[in-house]
Design a protein around this motif. Structure first.
Motif, short mmCIF file in Angstrom:
data_model
loop_
_atom_site.label_atom_id
_atom_site.label_comp_id
_atom_site.label_asym_id
_atom_site.label_seq_id
_atom_site.Cartn_x
_atom_site.Cartn_y
_atom_site.Cartn_z
N ASP A 1 64.83 6.71 39.94
CA ASP A 1 65.77 6.87 41.14
C ASP A 1 66.53 5.49 41.32
O ASP A 1 67.46 5.64 42.07
CB ASP A 1 64.57 7.10 42.20
CG ASP A 1 64.78 8.49 42.24
OD1 ASP A 1 64.57 9.33 41.43
OD2 ASP A 1 63.53 9.01 43.05
N GLU B 1 46.24 13.05 39.35
CA GLU B 1 46.63 13.78 40.42
C GLU B 1 45.10 14.79 40.78
O GLU B 1 44.76 15.24 39.66
CB GLU B 1 47.58 14.79 40.45
CG GLU B 1 48.84 14.72 41.34
CD GLU B 1 48.69 14.23 42.66
OE1 GLU B 1 47.92 14.53 43.26
OE2 GLU B 1 49.06 13.23 42.99
N VAL C 1 55.42 14.02 48.71
CA VAL C 1 54.28 14.96 47.76
C VAL C 1 55.12 14.61 46.63
O VAL C 1 54.56 14.49 45.68
CB VAL C 1 54.24 16.23 48.26
CG1 VAL C 1 53.51 17.16 47.09
CG2 VAL C 1 53.47 16.31 49.38
N ARG C 2 56.56 14.93 46.45
CA ARG C 2 57.21 14.85 45.12
C ARG C 2 56.98 13.62 44.29
O ARG C 2 56.71 13.39 43.35
CB ARG C 2 58.66 15.37 45.53
CG ARG C 2 59.54 15.87 44.24
CD ARG C 2 61.08 15.86 44.58
NE ARG C 2 61.49 14.69 45.06
CZ ARG C 2 62.00 13.74 44.22
NH1 ARG C 2 61.92 13.79 42.83
NH2 ARG C 2 62.64 12.72 44.54
N VAL C 3 57.60 12.68 45.36
CA VAL C 3 57.51 11.00 44.74
C VAL C 3 56.04 10.58 44.46
O VAL C 3 55.72 10.09 43.35
CB VAL C 3 58.03 10.08 45.84
CG1 VAL C 3 57.90 8.93 45.24
CG2 VAL C 3 59.63 10.47 45.53
N ARG D 1 60.61 6.19 37.94
CA ARG D 1 61.22 7.62 38.39
C ARG D 1 62.37 7.64 37.91
O ARG D 1 63.21 8.76 37.55
CB ARG D 1 61.22 7.96 39.77
CG ARG D 1 59.63 8.76 40.02
CD ARG D 1 59.85 9.46 41.33
NE ARG D 1 60.88 8.69 42.41
CZ ARG D 1 60.18 7.64 43.11
NH1 ARG D 1 59.15 7.31 42.86
NH2 ARG D 1 60.95 7.13 44.13
N LYS E 1 50.62 23.86 35.80
CA LYS E 1 50.32 22.49 35.28
C LYS E 1 49.31 22.88 34.20
O LYS E 1 48.79 23.83 34.33
CB LYS E 1 49.79 21.52 36.11
CG LYS E 1 50.96 20.95 37.08
CD LYS E 1 50.36 20.23 38.35
CE LYS E 1 51.57 20.31 39.42
NZ LYS E 1 51.54 21.57 40.12
N HIS F 1 52.84 26.04 43.20
CA HIS F 1 54.05 25.79 42.66
C HIS F 1 54.43 26.66 41.52
O HIS F 1 53.60 27.01 40.57
CB HIS F 1 54.07 24.34 42.35
CG HIS F 1 55.31 23.69 42.46
ND1 HIS F 1 56.43 23.99 41.49
CD2 HIS F 1 56.00 22.85 43.32
CE1 HIS F 1 57.45 23.40 41.87
NE2 HIS F 1 57.28 22.49 42.92
N GLU G 1 57.44 16.79 52.28
CA GLU G 1 58.04 17.31 50.61
C GLU G 1 58.33 16.20 49.79
O GLU G 1 57.73 16.04 48.83
CB GLU G 1 59.04 18.22 50.87
CG GLU G 1 58.65 19.60 51.46
CD GLU G 1 58.61 19.40 53.12
OE1 GLU G 1 59.32 18.79 53.59
OE2 GLU G 1 57.59 20.29 53.53
N GLU G 2 59.10 15.22 50.17
CA GLU G 2 59.76 14.21 49.57
C GLU G 2 58.40 13.31 49.05
O GLU G 2 58.11 12.91 47.84
CB GLU G 2 60.74 13.54 50.19
CG GLU G 2 61.17 12.28 49.62
CD GLU G 2 62.12 12.59 48.40
OE1 GLU G 2 62.36 13.75 48.25
OE2 GLU G 2 62.51 11.70 47.69
N GLU H 1 51.12 22.91 46.69
CA GLU H 1 51.25 22.22 45.52
C GLU H 1 50.69 23.19 44.37
O GLU H 1 51.19 23.38 43.16
CB GLU H 1 50.34 21.07 45.56
CG GLU H 1 51.10 19.72 45.90
CD GLU H 1 52.21 19.54 44.94
OE1 GLU H 1 53.33 20.03 45.25
OE2 GLU H 1 52.23 19.04 43.67
#
Lengths: 750, 750
Positions: free
Chosen positions: A47, A616, A74-76, A45, A185, A181, A71-72, A178
């Motif tokens: 990070d 996903e 889900v994001r990651v 990523r 997508k 959002h 939230e984090e 999601e």
């Protein structure tokens, strides 16, 4: 009381292994050389490894894993991983509430009863363990004490219903967030169309699809992408890729050979046959260079042919707004509903290209055949499983293989074997299955990877119920006393009730067996998971001896995704065992809580730092899991009914309401909650989009890689869409109409 | 061989009755005075009685019934009736193909065998009838002859599959044609919305629904009609209508009393209490006139209150095109799928107003409770049914009620009783059920009449399977020899296989019983249906003694619709019996063919000339029937498996494939064909509309009669739709914005 000591040994050894592995993780994860194994997700990523990775204390990872927000996560890690971890949270809640009643109320009741001692006094052949005194088996028949266990059954069931409703709503909220959002997508603008009828003579498939959809969705339809049969092309393409990789590797080898001592280097050579061991020796770089050029031409020719001649009766269709695609995916399009079946498009990365064009009849017949095969496999796996279970008691093993006596009679080995042998056998045995089941599911004609995973997971679940749970319980009890087996064979009135009686009378000893199973599974399993010893060793070996190019190195530490199709059924097996014994032997609840708590922490850590999802599915695993939690509850309730019957409890009939209600509850959930997971609701689809991929990019995403030529594919709409007001917002629908390259335009113009 | 003679008597008597009734129909239908009974549908349509009605020969009606084209049938009797008659055609085809093999091949094989004679020689207590020699029971055990019956089973099954596919496609075509008709119907522009969440505080329900749908269907949404609780209003309204009718009647009585002798007439009087027998005497006209005025005021007040205060969380929403409504009805609207559930709107006439606003949870719980009730009723009806079956043999009856001996010993009575007694008892018994089942289905919260009918029919079907088919077969065989019953009770190894053995060994005698049942049902039933003796007599009596006004007279001869909820399960019972015995006793096929052939002709006549449908469901009965035909086939196949087992046929296992395939076939059909019946496909909805009802009329149609005030309701759209281009065509969307009357506008403006 040998079984009790075996039980304790098992627990202690498992715990020891876990501590060792956790400690190893604490040490190894600090070394920079291992960061690719312990933080690959973060590295990919960009990070970077967490700031304090090298000096923090060995428990920081627990805090990090637990404290990271939803939230984090889900994001990651993606929605799928978040929902999988929520499943753990859900089970923890269910068992937490259940334990609140069962542990402080039922265990003391059982402990203060004396049925086991009474039975032992009556018939000294009946053995029981100290552990069994904490279970319902120790409660005397026909006493009012059994009412407490009846209340316990209701308590567990109601906790499950309440927690499940709460979590289903939460999952829907997560998924909705999601989906709604603001950055859309590609799959939100596409639908998959299958079973397209044969086109009229004068029309190409592309014209046919365009005509049909333009009539029905005149304002919103954009374009389509006809599915082609890429099998042949794929073969050449794979060779081409391998060739390119070999060339690259040869070049790196050549570069590396340029040492100070020998600055011109050694050009790598290889032989042509039998993996480079036999045949003419050639210069590798020249050889692969030639091969790459040849194959590139071959790919191009085959690509052209495929696009023209290999069109199949399936297509992806694209719309100019999320709402239009969501609505189209839910509607029956053709008068005969079996034609022009429209589905929500799977995510581009998870499309199973070869299955898309399978006709509806072929799919039906295939899944019929596959389910028959699975049914037969489930049935005939019973035989080896039964044999394994019969070895469960070491005595039986020695009786059959007398030469083992020498080893077995050595005390420590005996204890360890007694504790682990059957469980290890079972686990190894089950490890062979998932690949077979994935293969079978693929044959069914399922169009997406995530659906494949669910289908394989569902099949694995059948195995687990029939073979592990029923098989071990039933056969384990029968074989444990050969007398019991003979009894069953000789009895003329072999009937359901006699099986239930036998089954029930042997339940508590089997509970102990399952507790060791659970313990082994979680301590050793999660220890290995956390420490990642196997990938670590493999990575270092590969790095040392095999990997030459940067790409190869990256592949060596690539973490891969969660393997849901084996993880989920295993978790549900633990869940099912715990549900079945929650009231009979409430001790199991504590172990189950431990299993799911450790799992929650370890897997959250892995989700945040290690695994990288391949695709996903939008959390569509949840309804699948939900149904199986209810199945576990149902089986638990049926088990309780049988067990109350054995205890000659006249009000056992009161339990009958529970399985009926579970079926009813399940159908309520299916009707009310499932549609939210199956499709995208119009309210969500109508949410504003701020950032949508341009149509060109969407179409490209839905083109198999081998169909894209080396140059970028450029989208060209067949018509001008100036008049169509798209809800995507004008910025994102800007399509480059310039720079159309002839090599790819036929892809869209056929 | 008393049973054989009873059988022949039964057939001949039935046939005699049928001939008599058909003859009566021939005579009576010629008289002009009876035309209202024999041609009500034609009269109501304004087609008049068929031209040659009075002088044609008695068989012309058959020709007319058979020769009328499918289109004409749909036009005249509606799609539902056409599909019901196609069901007969479908069964005729299935049994026709089946008979092609079973009758010429299996009957001779059975007739040339001697098992019955051999069994009789071995054990003279075993009785058999001449008729039984034509059935599979006469074939010796373990002979290769049984292969022919195995082939027969496959033949019947495959015929059924092939014919069913053909007819399902035909039904879809018929339905599609009706739906795509260029003159659109109100329900094609409407959707039913249920489970609307509570509105935000500052919003009325109407605003809430409008806001929600305008956001999601900005271009196509027109308006909505909030469902209100009209229970209270309905009570007053009913009184009001009764009052108006009494007034009318009193006026007619007054007019009639004005004879030449007494030109001023006698004003009718009545007493106020106890149906006009007790109390003060009043002048009827004045009294009712006053009452009508009072009630009209009360209705108006209550109407205003209802519209304001009784709004419920359900609504009809209206769209400006068929396509928009069809698409909306298929989409999940809200993020939580259990809110804002959108369904295709039922036809206005068939809306069950009181059920619309039942919440999804209430509906679930209700149907749970109702199915439990039905389950219990099915179970406990077994007891009386078993008793009835035990009386099946007169000997048993005499044994229990010896005083009957005198009557029973009289030869002719004995024969007739023997033939009819059990069947009549069964039929009377079953006649009590439908009303109960309709009531139960209504409790479930079903929103449309046609769905109610299907639900009741489905429940009736369970009764029939469990009680008539299994009940009679099982208990009939057990009670027919009390020894068999005792045997079963005493046997320690009471198990499934012992029941199957008993069941199978007694099958052929039961076949004869069922053939008489079928014969009675069709000869007498269809005779009565055709001759309409009961409605005829009732009509003439009413006309003579009760009816005063034109309206009352019309009600007296109103033919009503087909009562599908009793017709369909009965037909399927016959079908199921015939399927089960088609191979075991192929003779039954001939009777079944006769039943469905006569039924086809008689009911086609009734559909064309007599019955008038209350509502149209668009043929949605077909999937219901189709599933039950397959259930009948499945039960037949299971029966065959058991019977092959009894015949000790080692290849009986080959039959196992058939029920498995039936389940598979059924799921294929459900997946592929059912959606075409459940919703309207976009392709059909997009067909051009030439003639659509104006929106005002559509909204009016979906307003309960009691909510419409006496003046015409006038539609007023809240906004101007000038910009919305509707696909209905401008002619039909012309809405009168003029002449809005204050009395009704709140209906739409709330």
């Amino acid at each position: 009381m040998t079984a009790t000591s075996a039980f304790i040994t098992s627990l202690l050894t498992s715990f020891g292994i876990f501590c060792g592995l956790a400690f190893a993780f604490g040490i190894l994860s600090k070394w920079k050389i291992n960061h690719n194994i312990y933080y690959p997700s973060r590295i990919l990523r960009g990070d970077g490894v967490s700031p304090s990775a090298t000096k923090r204390n060995p428990f920081t990872w627990i805090k990090e894993a637990v404290m990271t927000s939803e939230e984090e996560l889900v994001r990651v890690a993606g929605l799928d991983a978040a929902i999988y971890l929520n499943f753990f949270a859900c089970i923890l809640e269910i068992f937490g509430y259940s334990a609140l009643f069962c542990v402080p109320v039922l265990i003391p009741i059982a402990a203060t009863s004396h049925n086991n001692a009474i039975q032992f006094a009556l018939d000294p052949n009946q053995t029981y363990e100290g552990f069994d005194n904490l279970a319902m088996g120790n409660v005397e028949e026909q006493t009012p004490k059994i009412w407490a266990f009846l209340v316990g059954t209701y308590w567990v069931s109601i906790s499950t219903y309440v927690v499940l409703i709460k979590h289903y709503k939460k999952m829907i909220r997560l998924r909705g967030k999601e989906q709604a959002h603001e950055s859309a997508k590609p799959q939100q603008f596409a639908c998959l169309v299958r079973d397209i009828p044969a086109p009229p003579k004068h029309m190409s498939r592309r014209e046919q699809v365009n005509t049909f959809f333009k009539k029905l969705h005149s304002d919103t339809y954009e374009t389509c992408m006809i599915v082609t049969n890429v099998r042949k092309l794929m073969k050449i393409w794979t060779k081409y890729q391998a060739s390119k990789r070999n060339l690259e590797r040869a070049e790196v080898v050549f570069e590396e050979s340029k040492t100070n001592a020998k600055p011109e280097g050694t050009r790598p050579m290889h032989r042509l046959r039998f993996f480079g061991f036999v045949g003419t020796k050639v210069d590798s770089i020249n050889f692969y260079d030639e091969e790459v050029k040849d194959l590139a031409r071959a790919v191009e020719i085959e690509r052209q042919r495929t696009l023209k001649e290999e069109q199949l009766p399936a297509a992806f269709v694209f719309f100019n707004s999320r709402r239009a695609a969501a609505e189209a995916a839910q509607a029956v399009h053709a008068p005969y509903a079996m034609q022009w079946q429209v589905y929500p498009a799977p995510e581009p990365r998870e499309v199973v290209w070869n299955n898309l064009a399978k006709s509806v009849y072929s799919r039906m017949v295939r899944s019929g055949v596959v389910y028959f095969t699975v049914f037969m496999t489930v049935l005939f796996y019973m035989i080896p499983i039964a044999l394994i279970s019969s070895f469960t008691t070491l005595d039986n093993l020695v009786r059959i293989l007398p030469f083992l006596k020498v080893i077995v009679n050595y005390k420590p080995i005996n204890t360890v074997l007694q504790a682990y042998l059957p469980q290890v056998a079972l686990i190894v045995f089950l490890a062979l299955l998932p690949a077979l089941l994935m293969f079978l599911s693929r044959l069914e004609g399922i169009p997406s990877q995530s659906h494949l995973v669910r289908a394989a997971s569902g099949k694995y679940f059948y195995f687990i119920i029939f073979n592990v749970f029923l098989g071990v319980t039933l056969f384990g009890t029968i074989f444990s006393s050969l007398a019991g087996f003979k009894e069953l064979l000789n009895s003329k009135n072999f009937s359901v009730s006699s099986v239930v009686t036998l089954f029930g009378s042997k339940l508590p000893p089997v509970a102990a067996y399952f507790i060791t199973f659970v313990a082994l599974q979680f301590f050793v399993g999660y220890g290995l998971e956390l420490s990642r010893l196997v990938p670590l060793i493999v990575y270092h070996l590969k790095k040392k001896f095999m990997c030459k190019t940067e790409k190869e190195l990256e592949e060596a530490w690539a973490p891969g995704p969660f393997e849901y199709h084996t993880l989920v059924p295993n978790d549900i097996l633990i869940l099912m065992i715990s549900m079945a014994y929650a009231v009979i032997a409430p001790m199991i609840l504590l172990f189950a809580l431990l299993y799911f708590a450790i799992g929650y922490v370890v897997l959250r850590n892995q989700a945040l730092k290690v695994y990288v999802p391949d695709f996903e599915s939008g959390g569509r695993m949840w309804p699948h899991i939900h149904a199986r939690i209810l199945a576990a509850l149902f089986i638990g309730q049926i088990t309780m009914m049988g067990y109350f019957g054995i205890k000659k409890f006249p009000y056992a009939v009161l339990v009958l309401i529970l399985p009926l209600f579970t079926v009813f509850f399940s159908s309520i959930c299916k009707l009310n909650y499932y549609p939210s997971f199956n499709v995208m609701s119009l309210a969500i689809a109508s949410e504003d989009v701020k950032d949508a991929p341009p149509m060109r990019q969407i179409v490209e995403a839905y083109t198999p890689e081998c169909l894209l030529s080396e140059e970028d594919v450029v989208y060209e709409s067949e018509e001008k869409f100036e008049d169509a007001r798209s809800s995507i917002g004008s910025r994102s629908v800007s399509r480059s109409n310039s720079g159309v390259l002839s090599s790819t335009e036929d892809l869209y113009m056929l």
